[in-house]
Design an enzyme around this catalytic site. Structure first.
Site, PDB file in Angstrom:
ATOM      1  N   TYR A  61       4.366  -7.968  -0.739  1.00 45.94           N
ATOM      2  CA  TYR A  61       3.872  -8.237  -1.095  1.00 45.94           C
ATOM      3  C   TYR A  61       2.776  -9.555  -1.036  1.00 45.94           C
ATOM      4  CZ  TYR A  61       4.458  -3.046  -2.398  1.00 45.94           C
ATOM      5  OH  TYR A  61       5.081  -1.265  -2.083  1.00 45.94           O
ATOM      6  N   PHE A  71       1.723   6.098  -2.714  1.00 43.71           N
ATOM      7  CA  PHE A  71       0.134   6.391  -1.490  1.00 43.71           C
ATOM      8  C   PHE A  71      -0.534   7.692  -2.556  1.00 43.71           C
ATOM      9  CE2 PHE A  71       1.344   5.004   2.678  1.00 43.71           C
ATOM     10  CZ  PHE A  71       0.844   3.406   2.337  1.00 43.71           C
ATOM     11  N   PRO A  72       0.349   8.121  -3.780  1.00 43.93           N
ATOM     12  CA  PRO A  72      -0.331   9.153  -4.673  1.00 43.93           C
ATOM     13  C   PRO A  72      -1.317   9.948  -4.427  1.00 43.93           C
ATOM     14  CG  PRO A  72       0.182   7.309  -6.552  1.00 43.93           C
ATOM     15  CD  PRO A  72       0.621   6.980  -5.092  1.00 43.93           C
ATOM     16  N   LEU A  73      -2.590   8.614  -4.137  1.00 46.36           N
ATOM     17  CA  LEU A  73      -3.395   8.621  -4.203  1.00 46.36           C
ATOM     18  C   LEU A  73      -4.229   8.722  -2.704  1.00 46.36           C
ATOM     19  CD1 LEU A  73      -5.469   6.337  -6.756  1.00 46.36           C
ATOM     20  CD2 LEU A  73      -5.030   9.622  -7.291  1.00 46.36           C
ATOM     21  N   GLY A  74      -3.212   8.494  -1.970  1.00 44.73           N
ATOM     22  CA  GLY A  74      -3.278   8.855  -0.142  1.00 44.73           C
ATOM     23  C   GLY A  74      -3.437   7.169  -0.237  1.00 44.73           C
ATOM     24  N   PHE A  99      -4.579   3.695   1.370  1.00 42.60           N
ATOM     25  CA  PHE A  99      -5.066   3.393   2.097  1.00 42.60           C
ATOM     26  C   PHE A  99      -6.549   4.082   2.178  1.00 42.60           C
ATOM     27  CE2 PHE A  99      -1.732   1.061   2.364  1.00 42.60           C
ATOM     28  CZ  PHE A  99      -2.064  -0.755   2.231  1.00 42.60           C
ATOM     29  N   PRO A 143      -8.001   6.824   0.522  1.00 44.04           N
ATOM     30  CA  PRO A 143      -7.437   7.923  -0.508  1.00 44.04           C
ATOM     31  C   PRO A 143      -8.182   9.591  -0.061  1.00 44.04           C
ATOM     32  CG  PRO A 143      -8.745   5.759  -1.884  1.00 44.04           C
ATOM     33  CD  PRO A 143      -8.962   5.799  -0.238  1.00 44.04           C
TER      34      PRO A 143
HETATM   35  N1  LIG Z   1       8.280   1.965  -0.577  1.00 40.49           N
HETATM   36  C1  LIG Z   1       7.161   2.253  -0.136  1.00 40.49           C
HETATM   37  O1  LIG Z   1       7.311   2.095   0.820  1.00 40.49           O
HETATM   38  C2  LIG Z   1       5.694   1.828   0.089  1.00 40.49           C
HETATM   39  C3  LIG Z   1       4.526   1.513   0.488  1.00 40.49           C
HETATM   40  C4  LIG Z   1       3.227   1.675   0.242  1.00 40.49           C
HETATM   41  C5  LIG Z   1       2.670   1.572  -1.283  1.00 40.49           C
HETATM   42  N2  LIG Z   1       3.589   1.590  -2.014  1.00 40.49           N
HETATM   43  C6  LIG Z   1       4.114   0.890  -3.470  1.00 40.49           C
HETATM   44  O2  LIG Z   1       3.014   2.933  -4.578  1.00 40.49           O
HETATM   45  C7  LIG Z   1       1.803   1.660  -4.784  1.00 40.49           C
HETATM   46  C8  LIG Z   1       0.879   3.143  -4.571  1.00 40.49           C
HETATM   47  O3  LIG Z   1       0.199   2.973  -3.695  1.00 40.49           O
HETATM   48  P1  LIG Z   1      -1.203   2.283  -3.048  1.00 40.49           P
HETATM   49  O4  LIG Z   1      -1.446   1.479  -4.154  1.00 40.49           O
HETATM   50  O5  LIG Z   1      -0.605   2.190  -1.142  1.00 40.49           O
HETATM   51  O6  LIG Z   1      -1.843   3.717  -3.169  1.00 40.49           O
HETATM   52  P2  LIG Z   1      -2.636   4.474  -4.089  1.00 40.49           P
HETATM   53  O7  LIG Z   1      -2.126   5.176  -4.704  1.00 40.49           O
HETATM   54  O8  LIG Z   1      -2.388   6.166  -3.075  1.00 40.49           O
HETATM   55  O9  LIG Z   1      -4.324   5.008  -3.097  1.00 40.49           O
HETATM   56  C9  LIG Z   1      -4.136   3.484  -4.163  1.00 40.49           C
HETATM   57  C10 LIG Z   1      -5.820   3.236  -3.284  1.00 40.49           C
HETATM   58  O10 LIG Z   1      -6.820   4.025  -3.739  1.00 40.49           O
HETATM   59  C11 LIG Z   1      -7.989   3.374  -4.556  1.00 40.49           C
HETATM   60  N3  LIG Z   1      -8.273   3.853  -5.845  1.00 40.49           N
HETATM   61  C12 LIG Z   1      -7.502   4.144  -7.475  1.00 40.49           C
HETATM   62  N4  LIG Z   1      -7.597   4.574  -8.112  1.00 40.49           N
HETATM   63  C13 LIG Z   1      -9.149   4.802  -7.916  1.00 40.49           C
HETATM   64  C14 LIG Z   1      -9.597   6.082  -7.768  1.00 40.49           C
HETATM   65  N5  LIG Z   1      -9.466   5.721  -9.351  1.00 40.49           N
HETATM   66  N6  LIG Z   1     -11.030   6.394  -7.797  1.00 40.49           N
HETATM   67  C15 LIG Z   1     -11.298   6.165  -6.146  1.00 40.49           C
HETATM   68  N7  LIG Z   1      -9.780   5.070  -5.675  1.00 40.49           N
HETATM   69  C16 LIG Z   1      -8.911   4.968  -6.074  1.00 40.49           C
HETATM   70  C17 LIG Z   1      -7.472   2.208  -4.293  1.00 40.49           C
HETATM   71  O11 LIG Z   1      -8.664   1.512  -3.948  1.00 40.49           O
HETATM   72  P3  LIG Z   1      -9.199   0.072  -5.922  1.00 40.49           P
HETATM   73  O12 LIG Z   1      -8.205  -1.120  -6.011  1.00 40.49           O
HETATM   74  O13 LIG Z   1     -10.840   0.026  -5.216  1.00 40.49           O
HETATM   75  O14 LIG Z   1      -8.841   1.140  -7.251  1.00 40.49           O
HETATM   76  C18 LIG Z   1      -6.681   2.147  -2.858  1.00 40.49           C
HETATM   77  O15 LIG Z   1      -7.408   1.786  -2.117  1.00 40.49           O
HETATM   78  C19 LIG Z   1       1.799   0.538  -4.492  1.00 40.49           C
HETATM   79  O16 LIG Z   1       1.060   0.026  -5.087  1.00 40.49           O
HETATM   80  C20 LIG Z   1       2.902   0.187  -4.446  1.00 40.49           C
HETATM   81  O17 LIG Z   1       3.608  -0.082  -5.480  1.00 40.49           O
HETATM   82  C21 LIG Z   1       5.108   1.644  -1.598  1.00 40.49           C
END
Ligand SMILES: NC(=O)c1ccc[n+]([C@@H]2O[C@H](COP(=O)([O-])OP(=O)(O)OC[C@H]3O[C@@H](n4cnc5c(N)ncnc54)[C@H](OP(=O)(O)O)[C@@H]3O)[C@@H](O)[C@H]2O)c1
Length: 292
Positions: free
Chosen positions: A66, A216-219, A221, A223
């Site tokens: 990252y 991607f618990p919130l969906g 990139f 949401p």
């Molecule tokens: N193993 C793998 O291949 C893999 C792949 C992807 C991710 N991951 C891990 O999984 C973690 C979670 O995934 P992720 O961060 O990609 O996706 P996510 O948690 O599903 O969603 C993050 C997105 O949601 C937005 N968001 C977060 N909280 C919000 C809220 N309360 N209201 C509105 N928008 C909100 C964030 O934007 P803002 O910054 O504007 O809040 C960001 O765009 C990552 O941080 C990473 O550590 C692992």
């Protein structure tokens, strides 16, 4: 002094020799756009990490790819020396091109280098949990043996550089193969209210006491958006993101959350999902989102 926090309400789960709260934090969003380069606002990124730990988070997900390196360096700057109970979970198996592309990096040399890079950038002597991120296909699981790279990681564990091993972006067959090679303490795959391919995997891992950590618990990139989600949120006086997280917390006891955000406001909102008890009716209604 640590603030009293509500995330205790979500309960805990044991991962290897660590007991972590079920609401954690995923640090990927702290790097620059496209998870590449430095954050726009470094002070804000550091503030998110400090707020997470001050709120009781003791499970942070990261990777040296990252940024690359940026997210781990931010974690080190914000939080080192680390609280004793903090589990930092990282992943190896990919690297970044100069243009930000994601490139498979499963060779013994690349995996060994990745473990040492994580140790250096996080300033740790041993990594708590390292997920082997399968890159047979870069953005989704693909069948094929993971024996070779996992054997390398298990060797690094025997050398004392890695405490526990997890798998990421894997199929059921790869989880079974992995568990024949070494102890697997967690699986990290794409899963959320609308993306349910791993339902059976979660249930099988729950029976064996292995953590399932949906990425991607919130969906991700973009949401999650669903009229059912919005309706339920409105009725419960919560936000859609809180309902999405509360649904995951109720989905199974072995589900550990690592929602990502670059914003302290969103972080607080997400952690407050621990206080949201989904009534049975809402849980069942949300269950239908994936098929609608
Ligand atoms: N193993 C793998 O291949 C893999 C792949 C992807 C991710 N991951 C891990 O999984 C973690 C979670 O995934 P992720 O961060 O990609 O996706 P996510 O948690 O599903 O969603 C993050 C997105 O949601 C937005 N968001 C977060 N909280 C919000 C809220 N309360 N209201 C509105 N928008 C909100 C964030 O934007 P803002 O910054 O504007 O809040 C960001 O765009 C990552 O941080 C990473 O550590 C692992």
């Amino acid at each position: 002094m640590r603030r009293l926090s509500s995330i205790e309400h979500a309960g805990t789960f044991t991962v290897g020799d660590r007991t972590v709260k079920r609401l954690g934090y995923g640090a990927m969003q702290l790097a620059g756009p496209g998870v590449f380069g430095p954050p726009k606002d470094r002070a804000a990124a550091l503030a998110v990490l400090r707020e997470a730990v001050a709120s009781g988070v003791n499970h942070i997900d990261t990777s040296d790819f990252y940024g690359p390196q940026i997210t781990n360096q931010l974690i080190r700057e914000a939080l080192h020396p680390y609280p004793e109970d903090l589990a930092i979970v990282t992943k190896i198996g990919a690297r970044r091109g100069d243009d930000g592309s994601w490139i498979p990096a499963p060779s013994p040399e690349e995996l060994t280098r990745a473990v040492h890079d994580n140790l250096r950038n996080l300033r740790l002597d041993v990594l708590d949990v390292v997920n082997l991120r399968s890159t047979l296909a870069i953005h989704e699981p693909a069948e094929g043996s993971i024996e070779q790279p996992l054997t390398v990681l298990a060797d690094l564990q025997r050398q004392g550089l890695v405490r526990h091993i997890g798998l990421s972006n894997v199929t059921r067959a790869q989880i079974a193969e992995g568990r024949r090679i070494c102890e697997v303490v967690c699986v990290q795959n794409h899963y959320n209210l609308a993306h349910r391919a791993d339902d059976a995997v979660i249930d099988a891992l729950a029976r064996d006491g292995i953590a399932y950590v949906p990425y991607f618990p919130l969906g991700g990139f973009s949401p999650l958006q669903s009229s059912t989600l919005s309706d339920v949120a409105r009725r419960l006086g919560a936000t859609a993101m809180q309902v999405a997280l509360a649904w995951l917390l109720r989905r199974a006891r072995n589900v550990l959350l690592i929602p990502g955000t670059s914003s302290v406001v969103h972080l607080r909102e997400n952690l407050a999902a621990a206080d949201l008890d989904l009534p049975d009716g809402a849980f069942e209604e949300l269950d239908g989102v994936a098929s609608s």
